[in-house]
Scaffold this active site. Structure first.
Site, PDB file in Angstrom:
ATOM      1  N   GLY A 655       0.795  -1.225   0.000  1.00 31.20           N
ATOM      2  CA  GLY A 655       0.000   0.000   0.000  1.00 31.20           C
ATOM      3  C   GLY A 655       0.824   1.270   0.000  1.00 31.20           C
ATOM      4  N   GLU A 656       2.062   1.217   0.509  1.00 30.08           N
ATOM      5  CA  GLU A 656       2.888   2.415   0.579  1.00 30.08           C
ATOM      6  C   GLU A 656       3.412   2.785  -0.803  1.00 30.08           C
ATOM      7  OE1 GLU A 656       5.913   2.142   3.521  1.00 30.08           O
ATOM      8  OE2 GLU A 656       4.657   0.981   4.897  1.00 30.08           O
ATOM      9  N   SER A 657       3.416   4.094  -1.076  1.00 26.63           N
ATOM     10  CA  SER A 657       3.831   4.560  -2.409  1.00 26.63           C
ATOM     11  C   SER A 657       5.281   4.223  -2.701  1.00 26.63           C
ATOM     12  CB  SER A 657       3.601   6.076  -2.522  1.00 26.63           C
ATOM     13  OG  SER A 657       4.347   6.762  -1.514  1.00 26.63           O
ATOM     14  N   LYS A 659       7.055   1.708  -1.579  1.00 25.67           N
ATOM     15  CA  LYS A 659       7.167   0.276  -1.902  1.00 25.67           C
ATOM     16  C   LYS A 659       6.619  -0.003  -3.294  1.00 25.67           C
ATOM     17  CE  LYS A 659       7.014  -1.553   2.851  1.00 25.67           C
ATOM     18  NZ  LYS A 659       6.346  -2.490   3.766  1.00 25.67           N
ATOM     19  N   ILE A 660       5.515   0.662  -3.626  1.00 21.53           N
ATOM     20  CA  ILE A 660       4.950   0.469  -4.970  1.00 21.53           C
ATOM     21  C   ILE A 660       5.956   0.895  -6.029  1.00 21.53           C
ATOM     22  CG2 ILE A 660       3.148   1.267  -6.553  1.00 21.53           C
ATOM     23  CD1 ILE A 660       1.265   1.494  -4.161  1.00 21.53           C
TER      24      ILE A 660
END
Length: 1456
Positions: A655-657, A659-660
């Protein structure tokens, strides 16, 4: 060119007209012309022309027909050279003409059909190809005026007939691909048009379409050159061209004139009424795109292929068209909870039926042609997956039939697809928890069971999926589903439960049938590897060689099990999970990014949320793992959205940007590396990937109200491709792909069976390119051991539940078949625990273990088919697979005992089992076999002491007659009991015990333990008759098994002996049980002694139990025990060697000497041993002598028995002499020891005889003295030490005389009669013994003492008085004996005068005692003259140092 040009097709018109002769064919053409002209003349339009003025010409159609009529008869002898186009064209012109009405067109079509069916057109006909093309062109473009609906339907039917006849004709192979497609297209349009017509037309049209497809694809196996499908062109471009043509032929041209209804007044076409539903296929939009991108060369190449003779290209087009008919589902919209078939099921059902026909006929040949195979692998299977979720049972059933055919013919090419269908469709639908209807469940279950009935299906599922780390456990899931589905949970048994049972039984019976057809593969499963091995890189060397892939899949299954455990640890704690995987050597000791990435990529069951978090972590190692993870994907030739779907299908995007971003960067880098194409750099790939993620959220998130349009999406992605725009068409395609098919951002976790979506299907297609080859199994038992280990438990449980609840006998028999198959497999693969569980389960169903009265139990058992079948199965298993039954014997034995209580067992079950060997042994010895006595009818004797029959008296094992009176059973009850007895007899229960000698050791030990356990349980009961009889029956069985296992008696002997010992020692009163124990023990010893010399001592030692019997018990059974011992001795005396063994035997005989009934048999046994020393030996000599003495002393028998005993004792001296001679050649030390032993035995003998010389009975007493004398005189051949003779005189002779004197003087004449004669005999005995040994003993220092002892006894006997008077006989005998002795001593020089006058010399002492006996005897022995001469002679010799050997004993020695 992949066509059928060279093949000689079949006629396909069996039973129709044969090929006519040349003249007849001309007549036939003529008649057809006449028929067409006649119908045309009936029409006013054609008839007016005949009555008009002569200047008007005839219509061209009529003119051409008349011209043909003029020519046909002139061709009678040249038909083979006539171009068929000539005589076909006039008819075809009529068909093509839009001026003719339906009746005229119909007759012309009939004429063409007739010509085709007469088989005139074949491959040898001139210009046959053009003729066939002309027919197809004309018929497919048929035009006619519709006058009435009926005539229109007739014409349509005839069109169908002609087109089908074209395909069935021998000349069909001359048709081009295009014309075959035209035929199929036309027939399909008629099928659709018929939906608004009559029922008959609809049925004919559909049937024709089926026949057409069958006819086309029946040629597929004949095409063997797939390389030539596309002539000289690249496969990809050719494929596109064929697709284009296919769409043109079967798609676009269908709407040639629009959706126009039929007009009675205007021209009509069969292409006018095609449904827009079917036309609205995905291929139509693709056509324009492909057309724009294809060049002229590809188009020309496609035209060439379509003009080529009938072959693969047209089959590809037709098959693709049939698949495209199923694509309509994409426009309906499918969700997990929506009804996939929300419209008329007619179209997809029809298409599925055609596809099934094509696959049935094409079969494995599809795999030879990549284009056809690709259609099946992707488009067809995708649609099958979708229609598999249909609410229509009919559609689902058809889909399952297709999949079954595909499995049968093409499974090696459809590994991943089959896994997906079984898991996502069949296994999912078969469970009610996913919302499927009962009809769906039933159809899915039927499909699964049909698959299970295939010989190799189960093994292939296990080998290909359960043993593949990247696949689900299809076999385990299937086994669990079937077992669960067979359980009736909260309701009655239904057809579904029986169906699931059939599936389970089919799997089990398939394994059982393969037994004996195993592949000799080493059992060394290469699984015990301690070192690390990169499991994702493991490959089998040869997937077609079973000896190669079997060890490989077993190893992979072992790894998969460990991975499953590792995945569980990882899901709880990723860090500890990785450490655990290192500990079990699935990851290296030092973690590297590649191994961790491979673990995350290929391991099933991992929590995909955790994978996403791990990959998105900013830790350096995690970043490296992420990039390695991305490198495991192959994105070659994939659209960006498809690649993204595949990538995100393996984990959940965090969900974290940040990590994405990290995850998408790795993806973009990998994608650009493999599929650059339009994108100029990896940044463009990253930005576009982001954009697609955003679009996916926008389009499929219900919270987003205002959706992004296509223009918005294109505008958002401007200038991202290195500062340039991406092609609008490219972005538009991506937009529509995302809008229509959501990217699953929350991937399936692997729990349960997922719904198939477009994204998931893309993943499956991608996976199919990477999967290992499909392992094809054959009819051999390759992995049955492994599968059965998984299947056995659930199967037994499921079958047991069904068996418990069902009432129908056919279902019960199915369960029994399953049970027996399980037993067979368990035994073959040595699954003892499974067999025990099975036996326990079956025994419960016999209902024999339910506590009921005898009458109730018999009635219940007779009425219950389930119980009877279970009983039969239990004993079938026990007889067939007893080797591998362990704990289950207890349950089996419980059933046996209950049947015995109910009186349903054979009357002689236990005794027959025990007597089998006896009968065999008697037969071998040439004796008639004795039949076992009827033990079941034996009445319990109140006093066992007086019974006359041995076996009959001691075998009461089957007698369960109660003492209180019982009601007589009715005839019906007797009939029921007899019927049940016959059923039980067929179970061959006796064989279990009679054939126990063939059981494996462990099973035999368990069987014995079960019998002992059961017997112990009953013997501890309340003492009721039934309980005791059951314990007796158990003992009988135990003895029978012991006798039947004589060759390995030591395995069970300790258990048997302990059980018998417990009975013997715990029973203090006579009873059947202790009786059977004692005589069973004797029978065992009697039977086994001849065969087991090494066990002789052990067996005989066990007989000591008889000596420990309670006095009352021993007294009750003494006589029969002795009889058995006698028989044992007579049969086995030669086998008994040891002292221990003889001591047991003689002890048993010894105690019978004073028993009134037993002494006779005991003495007979002893006599057998001692008679002529037949079986006397050093080890039993003393024992026998003691026993004989006991019998001699006993007054139970006649005096003759005592006399006989004395004779045997005396006769035994012969054995001592013989043994002494035998030891002369032995070593010196051994000889000395044996001689000493013989002396001790002799001394024991004479001591025994001495005791018998004191017997009150005169005959015995006197005979004992004679036998003692005989024993003393009979040892001349034995070298006895002089000291032993002195000992003999002291302990035996002198003591005897002293005791006799005491008796004579102290006892009354009533107790000891005629003692005078006894004293006479004793005196003679002493004298003879002394004289016998005189020469040897005179040299000994103690001789003087011995001599004085003799004189002393003579002196005392002279003084004995009887009734106050002296004995005349003794007074006469003693002087005579003394005188004789003195004369002998004088003669031998032993008694000589002494010079020691006045001293205590031998001479002086002798005469001192003699004078007390007979004063005048000296002068009678030595005269005055002899005495003087001897003294003088002695005096002279005394002066000489040497002596003459005569020793004068010094006074100090003589007085000692």
């Amino acid at each position: 060119m992949g066509d059928l040009t060279t093949q000689s097709g079949n006629n396909g018109f069996e039973g129709e007209l044969v090929k006519p002769s040349r003249g007849a064919f001309a007549c036939m053409i003529n008649s057809e012309i006449g028929a067409v002209l006649a119908v045309m003349r009936r029409n006013v339009r054609w008839g007016v022309r005949y009555v008009a003025d002569d200047d008007q010409l005839e219509h061209s159609l009529i003119h051409s027909l008349k011209e043909l009529r003029k020519q046909i008869f002139s061709w009678q002898h040249q038909w083979q050279n006539v171009d068929p186009v000539v005589y076909l064209r006039p008819f075809l012109d009529v068909i093509r003409s839009d001026e003719t009405g339906a009746p005229i067109t119909g007759v012309a079509l009939s004429s063409i059909y007739k010509i085709l069916t007469l088989d005139v057109l074949d491959l040898d006909t001139v210009n046959v190809g053009d003729a066939m093309h002309l027919i197809v062109d004309a018929v497919t473009s048929c035009r006619f005026e519709v006058t009435d609906p009926a005539s229109e339907e007739v014409v349509l039917v005839k069109i169908l007939q002609v087109l089908l006849a074209c395909m069935k004709s021998k000349a069909a192979t001359r048709l081009s691909n295009r014309h075959v497609c035209m035929i199929a297209n036309t027939c399909f349009r008629i099928v659709h048009q018929a939906t608004s017509k009559g029922e008959l037309l609809q049925r004919i049209a559909r049937h024709t379409m089926h026949e057409l497809v069958r006819c086309i694809f029946s040629h597929l196996p004949e095409i063997s050159s797939p390389e030539h499908e596309m002539a000289n062109g690249s496969s990809s471009s050719a494929s596109e061209v064929v697709t284009q043509n296919s769409n043109h032929m079967l798609g676009s041209t269908l709407l040639e004139n629009g959706n126009v209804g039929l007009d009675c007044d205007g021209p009509s076409s069969i292409s006018d009424a095609f449904s827009p539903l079917v036309v609205n296929s995905a291929t139509e939009t693709d056509t324009s795109k492909i057309g724009e991108s294809d060049g002229k060369e590809d188009a020309q190449h496609g035209e060439i292929l379509m003009a080529a003779p009938f072959g693969i290209p047209c089959m590809v087009e037709i098959f693709q068209f049939l698949c495209s008919l199923l694509n309509v589902i994409e426009h309906i919209g499918i969700g997990p909870k929506s009804n996939p078939i929300a419209y008329d099921e007619d179209v997809p059902l029809f298409a599925l039926g055609l596809i099934n026909s094509a696959i049935e006929l094409g079969g494995p040949s599809f795999s030879k042609h990549p284009k056809l195979l690709a259609l099946i692998q992707d488009e067809l299977f995708r649609n099958l997956m979708q229609f598999g979720l249909s609410m229509s049972p009919l559609i689902l059933s058809t889909v399952c039939s297709i999949v079954l055919n595909l499995y049968y013919h093409l499974r090696t090419e459809l590994k991943v697809q089959l896994e997906a269908f079984v898991s996502c469709v069949l296994l999912r639908l078969a469970q009610s928890k996913h919302g499927s209807s009962y009809q769906q469940q039933e159809v899915a279950m039927e499909a699964l069971v049909d698959l299970c009935r295939q010989q190799t299906f189960v093994a292939e599922m296990y080998a290909n999926f359960d043993c593949d780390i990247s696949c689900s456990n299809v076999f385990e899931d299937l086994a669990n589903l079937l077992s669960r589905s067979a359980f009736p949970v909260n309701g009655p048994l239904s057809a579904m439960h029986i169906l699931a049972l059939d599936g389970l039984v089919s799997m089990i019976k398939g394994m059982a049938e393969r037994i004996g057809n195993e592949l000799p593969v080493s059992d060394e499963a290469s699984t015990d590897h301690e070192g690390y091995e990169a499991f994702w890189t493991l490959k089998c060397q040869n997937y077609s060689d079973a000896s190669s892939w079997i060890p490989f899949v077993r190893k992979m299954k072992y790894i998969k099990r460990k991975l499953t455990i590792g995945a569980d640890h990882f899901n709880r704690d990723p860090k500890k999970g990785l450490e655990f995987l290192q500990g079990i050597h699935l990851l290296p000791d030092k973690l590297d990014p590649e191994s961790v990435a491979s673990f995350l990529r290929y391991t099933t069951g991992l929590d995909k949320n955790l994978i996403g978090d791990f990959l998105g972590n900013h830790d350096e190692f995690c970043v490296q793992v992420l990039h390695e993870f991305a490198r495991t994907f192959d994105f070659h030739d994939m659209n960006l959205d498809s690649a993204l779907r595949v990538f995100l299908g393996t984990f959940r995007l965090p969900g974290e940007s940040q990590k994405i971003q990290r995850v998408l960067e790795a993806f973009a880098e990998r994608y650009y590396e493999q599929s650059p194409h339009i994108l100029c750099n990896k940044d463009a790939a990253l930005l576009l990937s982001y954009s697609l993620i955003l679009l996916n959220t926008d389009q499929h998130n219900v919270q987003v109200k205002k959706k992004m349009t296509e223009e918005d999406f294109i505008r958002n992605n401007r200038l991202i491709n290195g500062g340039k725009d991406l092609p609008r068409e490219y972005l538009s395609e991506l937009y529509h792909s995302i809008c229509e098919n959501e990217i699953q951002m929350i991937p399936d976790q692997g729990a349960g069976f997922p719904v198939m979506t477009s994204s998931r299907w893309i993943n499956i297609v991608h996976k199919s390119k990477e999967s290992s080859p499909f392992i094809a199994c054959d009819s051999r038992a390759l992995l049955d051991h492994d599968m059965f280990a998984i299947l056995s438990g659930p199967t037994i449980a499921a079958i047991s539940v069904v068996f418990d609840q069902v009432e129908q006998e056919d279902v019960l028999q199915t369960c029994i078949d399953g049970f027996l198959a399980i037993a067979k497999i368990s035994a073959h693969y040595h699954f003892g625990d499974v067999l025990d569980d099975l036996v326990v389960s079956l025994c419960k169903f016999t209902n024999l273990l339910t506590p009921l009265s005898v009458e109730e139990a018999i009635v219940s058992f007779g009425d219950d088919a389930r119980a009877r079948m279970a009983t039969s199965a239990v004993f079938t298993i026990a007889n067939s697979y007893g080797d591998y039954i362990h704990s289950g014997w207890r349950n089996i034995l419980d059933c046996v005992l209950i049947l015995q209580k109910l009186g349903l067992l054979p009357a002689h079950l236990a005794s027959d089992a025990a007597d089998e060997m006896e009968s065999l042994s008697d037969h071998e010895r040439g004796k008639p076999a004795t039949s076992s006595l009827s033990t079941s009818q034996t009445v319990r004797a109140p006093t066992p002491q007086k019974s006359s029959s041995l076996i009959g008296r001691f075998s009461q094992l089957l007698s369960f007659d109660m003492e209180e009176p019982r009601l007589q059973p009715t005839e019906e009850q007797l009939a029921t009991q007899q019927n049940l007895r016959e059923i039980v007899e067929k179970c061959h229960i006796d064989n279990i015990f009679m054939e126990s000698k063939f059981l494996q050791s462990e099973s035999l030990l368990q069987l014995v333990g079960a019998i002992v356990f059961a017997a112990g349980r009953f013997s501890k009961g309340s003492g009721i008759v039934e309980d005791e009889d059951t314990a007796v029956f158990c003992l009988e069985l135990l003895i029978a098994i012991t006798l039947n296992n004589r060759d390995r008696i030591m395995i069970i002997w300790q258990n048997v002996y302990k059980h018998i010992a417990d009975i013997v020692q715990k029973k203090s009163t006579p009873c059947t049980l202790v009786e059977k124990a004692v005589f069973g023990l004797l029978k065992i010893c009697q039977r086994l002694l001849p065969y087991k010399e090494n066990l002789t001592d052990e067996l005989l030692k066990s007989m000591q139990l008889i000596l420990k019997l309670d006095a009352r018990v021993a007294d009750a059974y003494c006589e029969p025990i002795t009889q058995e011992v006698m028989r044992l001795v007579k049969a086995n005396a030669t086998h008994i060697r040891s002292h221990l063994g003889w001591r047991t035997i003689i002890s048993l005989l010894f105690i019978t000497a004073r028993h009134p009934e037993a002494s006779e048999f005991g003495f007979e046994a002893l006599a057998f041993i001692m008679f002529e020393g037949a079986h006397l030996m050093p080890s039993n000599y003393v024992l026998c002598v003691d026993a004989a003495r006991e019998f001699a002393e006993s007054r139970v028998g006649e005096v003759d028995r005592s006399i006989h005993s004395l004779d045997m004792m005396a006769g035994s001296v012969v054995c001592l002499v013989r043994w002494s001679y035998e030891t002369k050649n032995a070593a010196e030390e051994a000889a000395i020891q044996v001689s000493q032993d013989i002396g001790e035995m002799w001394l024991r003998l004479v001591q025994g005889l001495r005791a018998l010389c004191l017997d009150q009975r005169e005959e015995v007493r006197n005979h004992a003295i004679l036998m003692l004398q005989r024993s003393l005189a009979g040892v001349d051949g034995i070298h006895l030490p002089n000291a032993m003779w002195f000992q003999c005189f002291d302990l035996v002779i002198f003591t005897l005389l002293d005791d006799l004197q005491e008796i004579a003087e102290g006892s009354s004449s009533k107790e000891y009669r005629k003692m005078e004669g006894t004293l006479v005999l004793a005196t003679k005995l002493m004298s003879k013994a002394f004289l016998q040994l005189l020469q040897d003993l005179s040299q000994q220092p103690s001789f003087c003492k011995l001599w004085l002892g003799v004189l002393n006894r003579m002196e005392r006997y002279m003084k004995v008085k009887f009734r106050g008077k002296r004995s005349e006989k003794i007074h006469e005998l003693v002087p005579e004996l003394l005188k004789n002795t003195l004369l002998v001593m004088k003669t031998t020089g032993i008694l000589m005068p002494s010079d020691d006058i006045g001293g205590d010399s031998f001479w002086q002492l002798t005469w001192l005692h003699v004078k007390n006996i007979v004063p005048s005897l000296q002068s009678e022995v030595f005269s005055e003259q002899e005495l003087e001469q001897m003294q003088a002679k002695h005096k002279n010799k005394a002066e000489i140092p040497e002596t003459d050997g005569v020793v004068l004993v010094p006074s100090k020695e003589t007085t000692a």
